[in-house]
Design an enzyme around this catalytic site. Sequence first.
Site, PDB file in Angstrom:
ATOM      1  N   CYS A   1       0.795  -1.163   0.073  1.00 49.03           N
ATOM      2  CA  CYS A   1       0.146   0.065  -0.213  1.00 49.03           C
ATOM      3  C   CYS A   1       1.030   1.205  -0.098  1.00 49.03           C
ATOM      4  O   CYS A   1       2.078   1.093  -0.063  1.00 49.03           O
ATOM      5  CB  CYS A   1      -0.810  -0.108   1.297  1.00 49.03           C
ATOM      6  SG  CYS A   1      -1.916  -1.350   1.466  1.00 49.03           S
TER       7      CYS A   1
ATOM      8  N   ARG B  29      -4.787   1.400  -0.947  1.00 51.41           N
ATOM      9  CA  ARG B  29      -4.709   0.024  -0.917  1.00 51.41           C
ATOM     10  C   ARG B  29      -4.455  -0.889  -2.022  1.00 51.41           C
ATOM     11  O   ARG B  29      -5.187  -0.564  -2.877  1.00 51.41           O
ATOM     12  CB  ARG B  29      -5.840  -0.722  -0.086  1.00 51.41           C
ATOM     13  CG  ARG B  29      -6.003  -2.113   0.268  1.00 51.41           C
ATOM     14  CD  ARG B  29      -7.078  -2.630   0.824  1.00 51.41           C
ATOM     15  NE  ARG B  29      -6.932  -3.824   1.251  1.00 51.41           N
ATOM     16  CZ  ARG B  29      -8.185  -4.787   1.408  1.00 51.41           C
ATOM     17  NH1 ARG B  29      -9.402  -4.304   1.334  1.00 51.41           N
ATOM     18  NH2 ARG B  29      -7.999  -6.050   1.987  1.00 51.41           N
ATOM     19  N   LEU B  30      -3.482  -1.738  -1.797  1.00 57.87           N
ATOM     20  CA  LEU B  30      -3.198  -2.732  -2.932  1.00 57.87           C
ATOM     21  C   LEU B  30      -3.792  -4.025  -2.204  1.00 57.87           C
ATOM     22  O   LEU B  30      -3.179  -4.637  -1.413  1.00 57.87           O
ATOM     23  CB  LEU B  30      -1.660  -2.812  -3.480  1.00 57.87           C
ATOM     24  CG  LEU B  30      -1.565  -4.090  -4.632  1.00 57.87           C
ATOM     25  CD1 LEU B  30      -2.349  -3.829  -5.718  1.00 57.87           C
ATOM     26  CD2 LEU B  30      -0.246  -4.220  -4.681  1.00 57.87           C
TER      27      LEU B  30
ATOM     28  N   ILE C  48      13.086 -11.221 -18.210  1.00 58.31           N
ATOM     29  CA  ILE C  48      13.689 -10.553 -19.351  1.00 58.31           C
ATOM     30  C   ILE C  48      14.965 -10.598 -20.046  1.00 58.31           C
ATOM     31  O   ILE C  48      15.650 -11.203 -19.221  1.00 58.31           O
ATOM     32  CB  ILE C  48      13.287  -8.870 -19.169  1.00 58.31           C
ATOM     33  CG1 ILE C  48      14.093  -8.499 -18.070  1.00 58.31           C
ATOM     34  CG2 ILE C  48      11.798  -8.667 -18.749  1.00 58.31           C
ATOM     35  CD1 ILE C  48      14.324  -7.133 -18.076  1.00 58.31           C
TER      36      ILE C  48
ATOM     37  N   ILE D  81      -4.278  -7.738  -1.126  1.00 54.42           N
ATOM     38  CA  ILE D  81      -3.347  -8.825  -1.281  1.00 54.42           C
ATOM     39  C   ILE D  81      -4.287 -10.080  -0.453  1.00 54.42           C
ATOM     40  O   ILE D  81      -4.526 -11.093  -0.546  1.00 54.42           O
ATOM     41  CB  ILE D  81      -2.064  -8.699  -0.866  1.00 54.42           C
ATOM     42  CG1 ILE D  81      -1.327  -7.665  -1.537  1.00 54.42           C
ATOM     43  CG2 ILE D  81      -1.321  -9.980  -0.814  1.00 54.42           C
ATOM     44  CD1 ILE D  81      -1.328  -8.062  -2.978  1.00 54.42           C
TER      45      ILE D  81
END
Length: 682
Positions: A2, A53-54, A304, A56
């Site tokens: 977050c 907020r992310l 990558i 999870i």
Amino acid sequence: MCGIAGFLSPAGLDGQFAATIVERMTMALQHRGPDDDGIWIDADAGIVFGHRRLSILDLSPRGHQPMRSGDGRYITTFNGEIYNFRALRAELEAVGHKFRGGSDTEVLLAAVRQWGVRDAVERFNGMFAFALWDRQQRTLHLVRDRAGEKPLYYTWQGDTLLFASELKAFRVHPAFRAEIDRDALALFLRHGYVPTPHTIYEGVFKLPPATILSVRAGRADGRDAEPIEYWSARQAAEQGLERPFTGTDQEAIDRLNELLSDAVKVRMESDVPLGAFLSGGVDSSLIVALMQANTHLPVRTFTIGFAEARYNEAQHAAAIARHLHTRHREQYITSSVARELGTEHTELYVTPSQTLDVIPRLPVIYDEPFADPSQIPTFLVSEMTRRHVTVSLSGDGGDELFAGYKRYRRGPALWAGMRRVPLPLRRSIAALLGASHRTVWLPDSAFRRWTGKRTLRDRIGQAADIIRADSPTALWYYLMSYWKDPLDVVVGAHAVPPGFGAPSRRVSFDAMRQMMYLDLVTYLPDDILVKLDRASMAVSLESRIPMLDHRVIEFAWQLQPDLLMRRGRGKWVIRELLTRYLPNELTDRPKQGFDIPVADWLRGPLRDWAEGLLNEERLRREGMLRPAPIRKKWLQHLRGAANWNIDLWTVLMFQGWLEATQDVRPVRNGAPTVMEAAPLVS
């Protein structure tokens, strides 16, 4: 993961005005938390919290922040993860605590209620940065995790204390008036990052890892409050050396396997899709192998690649992924939970144009000048990974804890040779070399072709500086410096202490351990972890680092030197553990790193961009940097007389940051929704 922000103004606040300001602050952090936002205010107490907020864990509204404790005494805005929250929750339920939801934030609040702030934090195994308001004591606590995985900044602006996950949140606060700190700029040119507790701004600080800053509203000495350690890297190192691991090699490998397996397992707790970065190196390969051992599903891995062979490890990563997934499929093909299992490996080969397109974004992503060139591939792999998952594990920390860098072999060997010569004699030799290296005539172009980056004249000057070192710490400081004399470059800068002392006053550290300790408390939190946090959070990806579980850190310091470095090769114990999961031929190769061809690009596709930022008149007009030493290195670099790519990259990253961060003030229309302070329940 977050973004958090807020401020404390003990004289009180106008509620609606404060809500508007903190909303602007959190909007500047929207990339850290795109899923939800919230504000809490106690206008009379003068405190306001904002949160992005992310989601999870516990994706429901019960995980919304800022969050109150069950009794209403504590409020928090929390960024990070407490990996052992389920064990703590069970312990708290056993003594009568009730929980509404399933988030670790709710467990944090209950733990503080039960044990107090410091005792609770000492029990947490996690990565975090949070603010906690104690309504009863009218005290604000700012807390950061042990290793420094999650960032937290703070500053006093007049009588107002501001805090936030990133500096960009401060720039939208009307009280923010900080100026560029020229001493910090000199430190940046030396290291390629601004070391803790400094920032690029005067009067703005990074909260050091493993500390708590407590400020009591209304106290006249509130501005004088200092962060207090609740865990110490120095103490962990000292205790490890005083009580070393005494088992056999195999017992050490077994113990590391046990600790790392559990560190990986608890970091796989997630209510959203999860994967891992896989570079093809030892550390990330081990983390992915342990992840695969802890699940019946295939682990999603991401890499990558580059067209330039010397920078490309993608083919190694793909081979490791194929082996692990084939082994996994054979193990679970008869299981009742098995499904169609294929390789869950994703790779992206990036073109030079894709890589170059990232450069204009770097000043905003990294928020203050930051000059580790691997910032670019780290961002690119994060961006690609986020298209598929929300959480990714990484192998960072292994080099610092288990002696993976070449300097841990070369530095002690160099010091062992130097210390045989008395320091006064070395200083006399250094003076002679320093006087001669500017006048000696040598075929520099031929020498550079034979030896690489530096002319013989440069090498003589470098040798003069190195042999002056009076300790392994001084040698490390020199080896880890880009601009060796940054005070000659920064206008108005003064000498600034490096911000660290000798690693121990009571325990004898050998030269390798001294360098490893210094990396643990400087380079790791201020370079490696900054790079990963900003790159991943710029695309709303949560990154988790099992190697930095504090139990692993403490065990690493108990290991005898020959378990770390054997036959001139570092990370012996890690490599031996990896052979339990992967054949030697997949990983037994020299360390390659995660880099890009900056030196060539500055002479080619980046030349015009760099010339604009290094323009002599521009540098003189801005008044921060002296043009002469910069232009000298730039011209030498262009004609191939020397490779000054890292030195020049630091200047370019500062110049780019200076250009990009002028008066950035994001605003969103509409009034914010505010959670007002409820009556305190005693």
